[in-house]
Design an enzyme around this catalytic site. Sequence first.
Site, PDB file in Angstrom:
ATOM      1  N   TYR A  91       0.802  -1.227   0.000  1.00  0.00           N
ATOM      2  CA  TYR A  91       0.000   0.000   0.000  1.00  0.00           C
ATOM      3  C   TYR A  91       0.832   1.273   0.000  1.00  0.00           C
ATOM      4  CZ  TYR A  91      -3.297  -3.573   1.588  1.00  0.00           C
ATOM      5  OH  TYR A  91      -4.030  -4.721   1.717  1.00  0.00           O
ATOM      6  N   TYR A 251     -14.116  -6.006   4.628  1.00  0.00           N
ATOM      7  CA  TYR A 251     -12.802  -6.290   4.046  1.00  0.00           C
ATOM      8  C   TYR A 251     -12.502  -7.774   4.253  1.00  0.00           C
ATOM      9  CZ  TYR A 251      -7.794  -6.521   3.269  1.00  0.00           C
ATOM     10  OH  TYR A 251      -6.549  -6.874   2.804  1.00  0.00           O
ATOM     11  N   ASP A 351     -15.968 -14.658   8.352  1.00  0.00           N
ATOM     12  CA  ASP A 351     -14.547 -14.331   8.208  1.00  0.00           C
ATOM     13  C   ASP A 351     -14.043 -13.896   9.585  1.00  0.00           C
ATOM     14  OD1 ASP A 351     -12.083 -13.132   7.849  1.00  0.00           O
ATOM     15  OD2 ASP A 351     -12.680 -11.936   6.105  1.00  0.00           O
ATOM     16  N   LYS A 412      -4.319 -14.950  10.688  1.00  0.00           N
ATOM     17  CA  LYS A 412      -3.658 -14.013  11.592  1.00  0.00           C
ATOM     18  C   LYS A 412      -3.134 -14.673  12.865  1.00  0.00           C
ATOM     19  CE  LYS A 412      -5.671  -9.692   9.916  1.00  0.00           C
ATOM     20  NZ  LYS A 412      -4.434  -9.180   9.307  1.00  0.00           N
TER      21      LYS A 412
END
Length: 568
Positions: A91, A251, A351, A412
Amino acid sequence: ATSIFYVTMMPSRNVAASLLSKGSRRQCRPRHSLLSTASSTDDVVDTDSNDNFGTSPSSPPTICNCPNPQTCPNPCSTLLHIDRQHVLHPYTSMTTPLPTYPVKSAKGVHLTLNDGRTLIDGMSSWWAAVHGYRNPVLDAAMKEQIEESMSHVMFGGLTHRPAVELAARLLQIVNNDYTVAATTTSDEKSKEILLEDFDLEKMQHEYQLTKVFLCDSGSISVEVAMKMAIQYWFTLQHSKKTKFISLRNGYHGDTFGAMSVCDPVNGMHSMFAGSLANQFFVPSPTGPRPSDAVETLKEMESMLQRHHEEVAAVIMEPIVQGAGGMKFYHPIVLKKMRELCDEYNVLLIFDEIATGFGRTGTLFGGWQGDESFKPWSSLDADDGSSNHTMENNEKSDVNDAIVYPDILCLGKALTGGYMTLGATLTSDKLAHGISDTGGVFMHGPTFMANPLACSVALASINLLMQSPWEKRVRKVEKELIEYLSPLAELDSVVREVRVLGAIGVCEMHSGLDRDGMARVQRQLVEEGVWLRPFGKLMYTMPPFNCEDLEEEHVKKIGEAMYKVASTL
């Protein structure tokens, strides 16, 4: 990834050397080889000029804090030159990237930069390092796996203990069955007993989620989930059911399928709109109260009424929308979504890549209910309320019963931040739907079920389950409220401060541009804190299950955020 993170780890000298062609190598002091300090002032700009970002490619900025960067005992300047010219970070510009900070080491809750400064890590390396760094239990698990077994073997036609044991443990905890998890230890004898102690009959007939696909990362776990959903309906002769419904501000990752279910307007992938599959979107809840979700649920029901024959699944981040704005919403949404999906014959995907493994205060976001869901907001603080739900007498009919999805995505914190690994869990219903007529699931990453990653994931889960993680999360939550709440005094800059579990968010009225982003980042580093703001947000997710995390660390994070926000 959920925000912008630029910490450069110091590469080996051989790796650094290979990045430069022979003709481009600069003369450096022999003692430091290619990573010595630069021999020319062209390679360094003074730290006071970092606001210019070294816009000339030949003059990159140095983040070295030594009195004289040109004689720095660590090879920062050349490292940063190579990093800036040849290493792409997430990014940021490919030609004039934002500054990076070279990290020499990390331990506990601290990052140590090349110049010797230590920073409190308020990000847990993008939410993943929940136990902190160089945890002895996780270090030992990786060392043992490498020395006594293998680092990798293909998973096609082969299997291995770390993968099987990890899959069994994941099924155990996601189905809220702690019988074995609470009593295991790390010695080899206990490992041998572990698999034999699982109640195989219970796993097969009582567990809601029964199948595990171990993949590369969180984003890939979403890809796997979407493929499972589409293949399930295709095999059952519902080939038109290929679409997904997602929440605005959602997201789910940066790979192609995952991008298609991220917010196409407010997200970061709008430039790819012409190449992505067109999906359906409904407004996200406007806040954490049950009443804030009324419009969302109404729109979802309307969408399903009109399009259920072409919708494969609804996909959502339970309780917390991460990169879409760190927004919290009430668990009644999960319960009602489950009911709607059942009514209209649509699958439900959770998610939990960011919310899994305790971050919100329950082990998974889908486990939240009226009693456990306790968000705090500065918007309610003036009336003496401590949270959005309990004190406002706006309870729902949601108890703390678990809402199970048809497919669950994890990542994660799965490995405690040590290795990249994702997991997609599903039910017998989907497995039989896909394979009863001879179908095979069409996905197989090269490094799926990597033994090294599986071993450290298993150690991380064991460590979490054997620790007082719930008390630690609530302790961090209390401290975040105490030390972040003063930010609300800066009402000309700060719109809201909100906290849930080990998540602390400061939302500002205006977003940071490129210059503001780099300036704020530098100011936070100067205060001894590592955070990575994005857009309108400065937020923190400290390593809540690290034994080294003390109240003074959370206090310092809050004070640094306040000091920086007061300059905006």
